[in-house]
Design an enzyme around this catalytic site. Structure first.
Site, PDB file in Angstrom:
ATOM      1  CG  ASP A  38     -12.918  -2.907  -3.361  1.00  0.00           C
ATOM      2  OD1 ASP A  38     -14.074  -3.292  -3.865  1.00  0.00           O
ATOM      3  OD2 ASP A  38     -12.167  -3.317  -1.971  1.00  0.00           O
ATOM      4  CG  ASN A  39      -7.107  -1.999  -6.149  1.00  0.00           C
ATOM      5  OD1 ASN A  39      -5.927  -2.686  -5.859  1.00  0.00           O
ATOM      6  ND2 ASN A  39      -7.628  -1.126  -5.588  1.00  0.00           N
ATOM      7  CG  ASP A  70      -2.037   0.789   1.091  1.00  0.00           C
ATOM      8  OD1 ASP A  70      -2.396   1.215   0.057  1.00  0.00           O
ATOM      9  OD2 ASP A  70      -2.576   1.596   2.795  1.00  0.00           O
TER      10      ASP A  70
END
Length: 257
Positions: free
Chosen positions: A84-85, A37
């Site tokens: 989600d990306n 991240d």
């Protein structure tokens, strides 16, 4: 690089060596999950483009796997792209998928690690699916670290896919829903996860300072230890990795008892 930066780098290397010397290899985690991240925030802070941030993050992977080899880690799961990306704008998603494809090809090309895809393959573009399949086939016989590349991965999606696979299997056997409900236990579901046959992660590391799992390995991480690191993924250093291992070895794992 100026003198001050050189001195700082040397001191960091010495400190990392000191931490590594004090680690007990027998207590090291065998399976590490990593939430990669902070690529975009690193890029913004460094006045780089988002694509350059993702590229820098991809370049960090080989380094991290080298550190894992040195410390006896056997399985590494890298969360490279979540379900989600996949909703990101095409102008960001398309280059990101290309970077991930390059990274996966690079991992396979080293011949050092066995690559395994974990994720909903059918949600990915055909080209990405092909790259993942080719990397798995090319490294099938490699005896190095097993590297799970989590691309198009979501923890809830994985559990839903596992249950769906389980239902299909038993439907093929002629098992009724009622009979399946009578015998169903956690092992039945675990046998249909993307990571079936693998040990659960001992340690999950998340970079960038965020302190949440965001759906990463929801089933497998029930007894995992977590380590949240402030640095963005492209800036993750060996000393940060070793600190995570040191923190892990200092804990007493109770597994709920």
């Amino acid at each position: 690089m100026n003198l001050r930066d050189l001195v700082r780098l040397r001191l960091t290397d010495l400190y990392a060596h000191r931490v590594e010397r004090r680690l007990d290899p027998s207590q090291s985690p065998k399976h590490i999950g990593v939430i990669l991240d902070g690529n975009r925030r690193w890029a913004k802070a460094a006045a780089r483009t988002t694509e350059q941030g993702h590229r820098a993050g991809a370049d960090k992977i080989t380094e991290m796997l080298g550190w894992s080899e040195e410390t006896g880690v056997e399985v590494v799961t890298l969360w490279m792209l979540s379900t989600d990306n996949l909703d990101r704008p095409a102008e960001e998603l398309v280059p990101l998928l290309g970077i991930i494809e390059d990274a996966v090809r690079g991992l396979a090309a080293t011949g050092r690690w066995r690559v395994h895809h974990v994720g909903a393959k059918d949600l990915l573009p055909a080209r990405t699916q092909s790259v993942l399949k080719e990397a798995e086939q090319a490294t099938e016989g490699v005896e190095g670290i097993l590297v799970n590349v989590a691309v198009g991965y979501g923890g809830r999606q994985e559990i839903a896919d596992a249950v769906r696979s389980l239902l299909h299997e038993h439907a093929g056997r002629g098992t009724s829903i009622e009979d399946l409900a009578e015998i169903l236990d956690i092992d039945h579901i675990a046998e249909h996860l993307y990571t079936r046959g693998q040990p659960d992660p001992d340690l999950v590391i998340r970079t960038s300072g965020e302190q949440r799992l965001s759906g990463f390995m929801l089933w497998q991480s029930a007894h995992s230890e977590y380590y949240f690191c402030e640095v963005f993924w492209p800036a993750f250093r060996k000393v940060d990795f070793l600190r995570a291992l040191r923190d892990y070895t200092a804990r007493h794992r109770r597994y709920g008892t």
